[in-house]
Design an enzyme around this catalytic site. Sequence first.
Site, short mmCIF file in Angstrom:
data_model
loop_
_atom_site.label_atom_id
_atom_site.label_comp_id
_atom_site.label_asym_id
_atom_site.label_seq_id
_atom_site.Cartn_x
_atom_site.Cartn_y
_atom_site.Cartn_z
N LYS A 243 0.85 -1.20 0.00
CA LYS A 243 0.00 0.00 0.00
C LYS A 243 0.88 1.25 0.00
O LYS A 243 1.66 1.48 0.93
CB LYS A 243 -0.93 -0.01 1.23
CG LYS A 243 -1.72 1.29 1.42
CD LYS A 243 -2.71 1.19 2.59
CE LYS A 243 -3.34 2.54 2.92
NZ LYS A 243 -4.27 2.49 4.08
N LYS A 255 -10.21 12.73 8.17
CA LYS A 255 -9.76 12.28 9.47
C LYS A 255 -9.64 13.46 10.44
O LYS A 255 -9.21 14.54 10.03
CB LYS A 255 -8.34 11.68 9.36
CG LYS A 255 -8.26 10.27 8.82
CD LYS A 255 -6.83 9.76 8.85
CE LYS A 255 -6.69 8.41 8.18
NZ LYS A 255 -7.35 7.31 8.89
N ASP A 266 1.34 6.18 5.76
CA ASP A 266 0.37 5.29 5.11
C ASP A 266 0.91 4.66 3.82
O ASP A 266 0.21 3.90 3.17
CB ASP A 266 -0.95 6.04 4.85
CG ASP A 266 -2.16 5.13 5.02
OD1 ASP A 266 -2.03 4.09 5.71
OD2 ASP A 266 -3.22 5.43 4.44
N ASP A 325 -12.24 6.95 3.73
CA ASP A 325 -11.03 6.70 4.50
C ASP A 325 -10.61 5.23 4.42
O ASP A 325 -9.53 4.86 4.87
CB ASP A 325 -11.27 7.11 5.96
CG ASP A 325 -9.98 7.30 6.73
OD1 ASP A 325 -8.90 7.26 6.09
OD2 ASP A 325 -10.05 7.48 7.96
N GLU A 327 -9.50 3.73 1.91
CA GLU A 327 -8.98 3.85 0.54
C GLU A 327 -7.96 2.78 0.19
O GLU A 327 -7.84 2.39 -0.97
CB GLU A 327 -8.36 5.24 0.35
CG GLU A 327 -6.94 5.43 0.88
CD GLU A 327 -6.78 5.22 2.38
OE1 GLU A 327 -7.78 5.37 3.11
OE2 GLU A 327 -5.66 4.89 2.83
N ARG A 329 -7.74 -0.43 0.76
CA ARG A 329 -8.25 -1.69 0.20
C ARG A 329 -8.64 -1.53 -1.27
O ARG A 329 -8.58 -2.48 -2.03
CB ARG A 329 -9.41 -2.20 1.07
CG ARG A 329 -10.60 -1.31 1.11
CD ARG A 329 -11.54 -1.65 2.27
NE ARG A 329 -11.00 -1.24 3.57
CZ ARG A 329 -11.60 -1.46 4.73
NH1 ARG A 329 -12.75 -2.09 4.79
NH2 ARG A 329 -11.04 -1.05 5.85
N1 BES Z 1 -4.53 4.21 6.92
C1 BES Z 1 -5.71 3.95 7.64
C2 BES Z 1 -5.53 2.88 8.71
C3 BES Z 1 -4.64 3.17 9.85
C4 BES Z 1 -4.97 4.13 10.77
C5 BES Z 1 -3.54 2.41 10.03
C6 BES Z 1 -4.16 4.35 11.84
C7 BES Z 1 -2.73 2.61 11.10
C8 BES Z 1 -3.04 3.60 12.00
C9 BES Z 1 -6.82 3.47 6.73
O1 BES Z 1 -6.81 3.97 5.46
C10 BES Z 1 -8.10 3.83 7.41
O2 BES Z 1 -8.29 4.98 7.66
N2 BES Z 1 -8.94 2.85 7.71
C11 BES Z 1 -10.16 3.08 8.38
C12 BES Z 1 -11.19 2.13 7.78
C13 BES Z 1 -12.60 2.44 8.20
C14 BES Z 1 -13.03 3.76 7.61
C15 BES Z 1 -13.48 1.32 7.73
C16 BES Z 1 -9.98 2.77 9.86
O3 BES Z 1 -9.27 1.81 10.19
O4 BES Z 1 -10.52 3.50 10.67
ZN ZN Z 2 -4.93 4.58 4.70
ZN ZN Z 3 -7.80 5.84 5.26
#
Ligand code: BES
Ligand code: ZN
Ligand code: ZN
Length: 476
Positions: A243, A255, A266, A325, A327, A329
Amino acid sequence: MSKITFFKPFISDKRKQHLSIVFTNQDGFEALSKKLDKHTQALCLERGFVGKSKQVIVVRDQNGNAQSVLAGVTKDVHYTEGSALYKKLSREFSKDMLDKISFEFEIGALKKDQLERLHAGWGWAAYRFDVYKKDTDKKKVPALLLSQDVDHKRVEALVESVCLIRDLVNTPANDMGPDELEDAAKMFTSHHNVSLKVIKDKALLTKNFPMIFDVGRASDRRPRLLDFTWGNAKHPKVTLVGKGVCFDTGGLDLKPSEYMITMKKDMGGSAHVLGLAHMIISLNLPVRLRVLIPAVENSIDGNAYRPSDVLRSRKGISVEVGNTDAEGRLVLADAITYACEEKPELLIDFATLTGAARVALGHDLPALFSNDGDMAYGIQKQSATNEVQDAVWNLPLWKPYREELNSTIADINSTGGKAGATAAALFLQEFVAEDIEWIHMDVFAWEVNGRTGRPKGGADTGMRAIFAFLEKRYGK
Ligand code: BES
Ligand code: ZN
Ligand code: ZN
């Protein structure tokens, strides 16, 4: 501003003055002590040196000149003991002295793998991320003469891979956008004499990577897919997907500041696959390796993709966007589909994919998912051994939860369900061809507090565990 290079400054073979370091554990100290001269024995007694882990004494002659170093280690010999030694010696000697000497490890009763861990720990401790600071040349760097008894290539690859991950993640997003991530991949591929293919911007649409384009389309820094291949075409095909979200604002589902602050990391998944690729290539593992990195910035603009949009994917599956958010996946899905088209034997992705994986396992334990449960458990078990010391934990790819991703208007929703890390993994699985063995690593790529040999900031999480697994599976 920053330029990614491979990290070497801890190694020195050019200096005239050498100082040897003798290792002992507590059990072996008595025997060692008998062989020491009276002066050193007295010094040990005076300082309470008994070979305990992380104890260090510098033995000096009457004029105060250092003669040798004694260092205590555990029986297992942990990487951090090499790091702790580096730190102690930085304190014991002046910068002038350190600029003159090379330290050298004596193998003594140590085994090759133990000596290797001490070397690697030393190298990791020498790491600095100081490109943005002035006065960097005042830093002390105890230099090491690599022992004849370790595989130099291996030690160097271990240190360079880990430090490459740190550099890539630490570099702030203003200097590590999709362009600069491409530059870093270019540096990497030139170093290893392979060519880099890039599919950029509108070409993502004509070449059918719609979701990589959609996620990255709101940013001035255009989205792209980085792609390179190394190795003998006859060897088993192993493909790594990382990623590469160079900054994750969350998109329109913006966020909050406290979560956005670390989102330069990220692209940590892409850093991990480059680090892992560096291990594989440097140690010439008999695989045909391919690396795919979707490099995008998840930004906001009038043109940004929206929550509830339905996207078309490379695979033809329509995806309803549950949250902009989520994104990672989406970009991974198109890259994974592409990876499967040439039917690799093994597909491994690394991604800073969900906060939920951290809720389940904390910062240090990467979550490992796989469509082969035995393989997953084997990796988990091996990761915690003394040889590896890079624990990962298997989480369930629990099929019944797939229905929580059902969409009323599209083939699948990108979000849904309570078990967030499993939901993300199940989403990705939809894009993995059924006959391909697949490992998904949901990693943190960050050291929160800073520890000896592991500074606060970008960090490797699970890269070495996967390398150990690959080496066991494909190694000579
Ligand atoms: N990059 C983030 C995940 C993340 C956050 C990894 C903090 C490590 C530390 C990812 O893109 C994300 O924001 N995922 C969301 C998914 C949700 C909206 C279903 C999450 O984990 O809150
Ligand atoms: Zn992310
Ligand atoms: Zn995200």
